[in-house]
Design a protein around this motif. Structure first.
Motif: not given
Length: 400
Positions: A399, A275, A380, A207, A277
């Motif tokens: 978060t 984020r 987020a 993050t 991912d």
């Protein structure tokens, strides 16, 4: 040097292909699985697979050099491997160059009157007053210095005296921010060290907090350039890998302790969280040092790793100080530093001894403290690759 296009549409340099081929050759010669080699290198099986496939070029050669030693490569093979990595790393950096975020479109009012109104703005004291006529300048008498030159000369003398006497010219009411003392010259150390400061957990997730809109997320190997372009900082957690290697095969360097120093604390940044991912993961959780930056005096606490790649979960013992390193037996120290309550700037200190000498080396991020800010409760976003845009994360409240 030519490029080819992979299945995901990203160009791949021939130098990357050559480097990946050498890494695959090493792995095939050893015969061990990705999981088994990854455990020895403190990387996930998926990360090692990316190195072998050419999908990722490691930021540092140290992990590949250690792989070469584990697989029995000789000195000539290691030199060839390093040369190939250098070319591949250059190719990766050339291809990185992330595009800047798009500039918002101008409104119809802005297009018709692009110059913003200045009626409510405070005047700039450094700007000349164009509304008043310029006063005639007095011409100095021949042989006499102009007042401006005299003032400049006096200012230069004052600055020179201040530098010689060690007195800062800034006012005492505005002290400089705290920072680490100057580092020792690395050449005087009986070992070498390097860091990776833009790591993602498992090589996949991380993050970042950023002050403005950001471009699409990079691959993990390009995270440093991406974060620098957008002024992003670690959100909630920072992973730092320290690789330590002795300069001699026979004379070991003993590592005694790892300390944490926080040089500045502020309230967590009020920035959006982004984020990273890509959906991958590994079955190996490497041993590491856990650091709670929210404690008044944070400690680097050694934690066992876990290997869940087989039928049973196996414990990987934590690093236990003192620990010896040589030129053929380096060590990687992985630090997980977390915070929820501060925007922290911090660095590490590594105690060592060798041949009757003792010392402490400061581990920083290119001469600057590492920076990690709490991200709990911040808006987020995750990236929707199908639509090519950032979307709100439904778990944004978690978060941290």
């Amino acid at each position: 040097m030519g490029h080819k296009v992979e299945g995901d549409g990203m160009p791949k340099d021939a130098a990357v292909d050559e480097f990946a081929g050498l890494v695959r050759t090493l792995k095939a010669r050893d015969g061990r699985s990705y999981e088994a080699l990854g455990r020895r290198l403190s990387v996930s099986a998926s990360t090692l697979h990316r190195y072998c496939s050419g999908a990722t070029v490691p930021e540092e050669f140290a992990v590949i050099d250690r792989l070469a030693r584990l697989c029995g490569a000789n000195e000539e093979e290691r030199r060839a491997l390093q040369a190939a990595w250098t070319e591949a790393e250059r190719a990766r950096r050339r291809a990185a160059s992330p595009a800047p975020p798009p500039v918002p479109a101008m409104s119809a009012a802005q297009e018709s009157n692009p110059e913003p109104s200045r009626r409510n703005q405070a005047p700039d004291p450094s700007a000349p007053d164009l509304s008043a006529p310029e006063a005639p300048r007095a011409r100095p008498r021949r042989g006499a210095p102009a007042p401006l030159l005299v003032t400049a000369a006096v200012a230069l003398v004052v600055l020179a005296l201040a530098a010689l006497l060690g007195h800062p010219t800034r006012r005492a009411s505005a002290p400089a921010p705290a920072s680490p003392p100057p580092e020792r010259t690395a050449a005087s150390l009986p070992f070498t060290w390097s860091i990776g400061s833009q790591l993602w957990e498992g090589g996949c997730g991380h993050t970042y907090l950023a002050p403005r809109a950001v471009a699409a997320p990079p691959v993990a190997a390009d995270a440093g350039a991406w974060a620098g372009t957008h002024g992003a900082v670690h959100g909630g957690e920072a992973l730092v890998r320290i690789t330590v290697q002795g300069r001699s095969q026979s004379d070991a360097v003993v590592l005694h302790a790892l300390h944490v120093r926080v040089v500045d604390r502020a309230a967590p940044l009020l920035w959006n969280a982004y984020r990273m991912d890509d959906g991958c993961g590994g079955a190996v959780t490497p041993r590491h040092f856990a650091v709670d930056l929210d404690r008044p005096r944070p400690l680097a606490r050694p934690v066992d790793g876990l290997d869940a790649s087989g039928a049973e979960v196996r414990k990987i013992p934590a690093v236990s100080f003192p620990y010896k390193v040589t030129s053929s037996d380096p060590e990687e120290l992985l630090v997980f530093a977390r915070t929820a309550a501060c925007d922290c700037r911090w660095y590490l200190e590594l105690e060592w001894s060798a041949g009757g000498r003792t010392g402490t080396v400061r581990i920083t991020d290119g001469g600057k403290p590492f920076r990690t800010s709490g991200a709990k409760g911040r808006p987020a976003y995750v990236h929707d690759s199908a639509e090519g845009r950032w979307i709100t994360d439904s778990d944004s409240g978690q978060t941290g």
